[in-house]
Design an enzyme around this catalytic site. Structure first.
Site, PDB file in Angstrom:
ATOM      1  N   GLU A 204      13.502-123.372  78.984  1.00  0.00           N
ATOM      2  CA  GLU A 204      13.115-122.834  77.690  1.00  0.00           C
ATOM      3  C   GLU A 204      12.462-121.456  77.772  1.00  0.00           C
ATOM      4  O   GLU A 204      11.318-121.269  77.333  1.00  0.00           O
ATOM      5  CB  GLU A 204      12.209-123.827  76.946  1.00  0.00           C
ATOM      6  CG  GLU A 204      12.915-125.138  76.663  1.00  0.00           C
ATOM      7  CD  GLU A 204      12.196-126.013  75.644  1.00  0.00           C
ATOM      8  OE1 GLU A 204      11.019-125.750  75.366  1.00  0.00           O
ATOM      9  OE2 GLU A 204      12.824-126.947  75.123  1.00  0.00           O
TER      10      GLU A 204
ATOM     11  N   GLU B  88      17.158-132.405  77.538  1.00  0.00           N
ATOM     12  CA  GLU B  88      15.980-133.071  76.970  1.00  0.00           C
ATOM     13  C   GLU B  88      16.302-133.512  75.557  1.00  0.00           C
ATOM     14  O   GLU B  88      16.922-132.766  74.787  1.00  0.00           O
ATOM     15  CB  GLU B  88      14.773-132.109  76.863  1.00  0.00           C
ATOM     16  CG  GLU B  88      14.047-131.847  78.139  1.00  0.00           C
ATOM     17  CD  GLU B  88      12.829-130.939  77.946  1.00  0.00           C
ATOM     18  OE1 GLU B  88      12.223-130.959  76.843  1.00  0.00           O
ATOM     19  OE2 GLU B  88      12.492-130.213  78.894  1.00  0.00           O
TER      20      GLU B  88
HETATM   21  C1  BDP Z   1      10.326-129.081  75.371  1.00  0.00           C
HETATM   22  C2  BDP Z   1       9.739-128.759  76.727  1.00  0.00           C
HETATM   23  C3  BDP Z   1       8.890-129.899  77.313  1.00  0.00           C
HETATM   24  C4  BDP Z   1       8.004-130.472  76.227  1.00  0.00           C
HETATM   25  C5  BDP Z   1       8.900-131.051  75.150  1.00  0.00           C
HETATM   26  C6  BDP Z   1       8.096-131.715  74.027  1.00  0.00           C
HETATM   27  O1  BDP Z   1      10.756-128.411  77.642  1.00  0.00           O
HETATM   28  O2  BDP Z   1       8.127-129.416  78.388  1.00  0.00           O
HETATM   29  O3  BDP Z   1       7.107-131.421  76.715  1.00  0.00           O
HETATM   30  O4  BDP Z   1       9.664-130.026  74.585  1.00  0.00           O
HETATM   31  O5  BDP Z   1       7.789-131.028  73.050  1.00  0.00           O
HETATM   32  O6  BDP Z   1      10.200-127.967  74.567  1.00  0.00           O
HETATM   33  O7  BDP Z   1       7.780-132.886  74.154  1.00  0.00           O
END
Ligand code: BDP
Length: 588
Positions: A401, A489
């Protein structure tokens, strides 16, 4: 470059782990006050472990802390080389032996090696200053100026104020060891396996050593012996094997590669490297392991546990692999930094695939980006040097990111990807983005990682609308770049024990339903090579209105590794069974 320390017929290794002495230095006076030679008022502290949760007054202490211990070097052969090896210390460490400065290292997640020279003696005092402070120029960063182009500006409000969503634990996080090497020793081995013929492999072994003194190299692998005269500091040998046992998810066979240096009848050095024979390719949009397609199913994780913080706890790692298997996962990404070598040993042994990620989380491209690029190049080189021989590591992720809505991002990534490709042409390179099709740096990556929280941060409470958006975005990315895409993710917070029917945000049902809807969507898209749920387990984050109790609750396991409904759901989908969990609670 340096080989990971080990004991062998020619090498000595001992650990300095255990309780050390510690003193925080909030006013940064230690060096001027002579703490380099010994601490005036220390208290016990465990090594390895973060310092933050060992004492109540250290929870929010992110400055410099001083460690000391006694180092008793055993009698050793003349001209042997004694080194101190710190597995990792966050963020920076500086080392003194009996008051004399040995050197420093920055970065927080990779080993730091210091020559002990001739100074060490029985009863020497080792002092390590660990500085947890991050700045706008460090990677990862903290305290950069707010700018609307840097999307995570909302996190400016979190405490502590860092440029990422996990707690900035400080301290000596991984084992500290002393190694004594023979005068003429191996300094590096690089092993690459290529397929040959219908069932053979060709194993290329690049050998580097401390000097060019003529000697004989003996290599042995899978019962094959190879002897070669060496007259240069580095050389390459090739071993051909017919029908060897390959390393795979089902049979993660490791073979011992033995490398020895001999001077006539005298053994100079000996090193044993576990080797998994496997190769990775991207072909026709698929990820192939040993020529067979593999879909990545698993998680983003953290090195995080109560009290030990980010410090290595072997039992937790073993349990995590047990749970990965329990729910049928085959892979994880080392979000958002290189994980311990001890953890990767388990991945190699148990047949779990790893996307190795550098500490470049939340990169920003305002003032000072050239300095951060240098840091990223060093960190990428360090990660590749450390993990290049691991069969489990199949992809390098160069950033997570980045806030790349700035002109500098494009030249930055052009250079960073070129650097990684030159260092390791055998593994695909990934960039993990939140921006999707707008991410210009995707042009440089082989695999396009997308983090998507539609149905959580956007389309809140509306999973169907979220997955419709997800599908459209993934398709647009693939149409634009024509490269394999991975959903790196996705997820939702679930407060353990909070239930709702129909599912509502923060309930275990909502998390499970969102995960199920995402998998339904991406498993039907042929260009998606895998999906990693965010996160394996709840983890300590920073204090913020979106982080109940200071935790990020997107884990499908709680922080102490109890399954939520989402974990049962994954087990059902990935393994096809429910382990007696209450199926009526699972979303239909
Ligand atoms: C993403 C990130 C991660 C965060 C996750 C979140 O890569 O590190 O913990 O979102 O918001 O943006 O839980």
């Amino acid at each position: 470059m340096s080989l990971r320390p080990q004991s062998s017929a020619a090498r000595v290794l001992f650990t300095l782990d255990g309780p050390w002495q510690f003193q925080p230095d909030p006013d940064d006076v230690g060096e001027a006050a002579g703490w380099t030679g010994g601490l005036p008022a220390p208290r016990p502290i465990a090594v390895p472990a973060s310092w933050n949760e060992q004492y109540g007054d250290l929870v929010h202490f992110f400055g410099a802390g001083w460690y000391q211990t006694r180092l008793d070097l055993p009698p050793r052969a003349p001209n042997s080389v004694a080194q101190l090896h710190i597995g990792s210390a966050f963020y920076r460490c500086d080392v003194w032996l009996d008051g004399e400065y040995l050197g420093g290292a920055e970065g927080g997640y990779l080993p730091a090696i210091f020559a002990l020279g001739e100074r060490a003696r029985p009863g020497s005092r080792l002092v390590v200053r660990v500085d947890g402070r991050l700045s706008p120029t460090t990677v990862p960063s903290a305290g950069q100026p707010s700018d609307p182009r840097d999307v995570f500006a909302s996190f400016d409000q979190q405490f502590p104020r860092v440029g990422f969503d996990f707690f900035p634990y400080c301290g000596i996080h991984r084992p500290v060891r002393v190694t004594v090497l023979p005068e003429h020793h191996l300094t590096d081995l690089t092993v690459v396996t290529d397929p040959e013929g219908s069932d053979g492999v060709r194993v290329r072994v690049r050998v580097e050593r401390s000097d060019a003194r003529p000697c004989t190299l003996r290599l042995s692998l899978c019962g094959q012996e190879l002897t070669m005269a060496l007259a240069r500091q580095h050389d390459e040998a090739t071993i051909g094997l017919t029908a060897p046992r390959l390393w795979s998810l089902e049979t993660p066979t490791l073979h011992d590669l033995r490398a020895e240096l001999w001077d006539g009848p005298h053994l100079l050095d000996s090193y044993q490297l576990p080797v998994g024979l496997r190769w990775v390719e991207l072909r026709d949009g698929l990820l192939l392991l040993n020529g067979r397609p593999v879909r990545l199913r698993g998680f983003g994780k953290h090195e995080d546990f109560p009290i030990s913080g980010r410090g290595l706890v072997q039992a937790v790692n073993v349990r995590d692999f047990d749970l990965l298997r329990w729910c049928g996962a085959n892979s994880f990404r080392t979000t958002h930094y290189p994980y311990s070598e001890e953890l990767l040993d388990l991945a190699d042994q148990l047949g779990v695939l790893v996307i190795g990620e550098t500490p470049a989380v939340g990169l920003w491209f305002g003032e000072g980006w050239e300095r951060r690029l240098e840091r990223c190049q060093e960190l990428t080189a360090g990660l590749i040097a450390r993990d290049k021989n691991r069969p489990s590591v199949i992809i390098w992720s160069l950033a997570n990111e980045p806030m790349s809505d700035r002109p500098a991002a494009e030249p930055f990534f052009a250079r960073l990807f070129a650097c990684a490709r030159a260092l390791d042409p055998t593994r695909p390179l990934m960039l993990v983005s939140w921006r999707g099709v707008e991410e210009a740096a995707y042009a440089h990556a082989d695999i396009l990682g997308l983090n998507r929280y539609a149905g959580w941060y956007s389309e809140q409470g509306q999973i169907e609308r979220g997955v419709a958006r997800l599908k459209a975005e993934l398709s647009a990315i693939h149409a634009h770049y024509g490269k394999p895409v991975m959903l790196t993710e996705f997820g939702a917070e679930a407060i353990p024990g909070l239930h709702a029917a129909p599912p509502e945000m923060f309930s275990e049902e909502y998390q499970a339903a969102l995960i199920a809807a995402y998998l339904d969507t991406t498993e039907a898209l042929p260009f998606v090579i895998g999906e990693h749920v965010w996160n394996f387990a709840d983890f300590r984050a920073n204090q913020h209105t979106t982080r109940v109790g200071g935790l990020n609750h997107k884990g499908v396991f709680t922080r102490d590794r109890r399954p939520k409904l989402g974990a049962h759901l994954l087990r059902k989908r990935w393994r096809g069974d429910t382990d007696g969990s209450p199926p009526t609670l699972l979303p239909a």
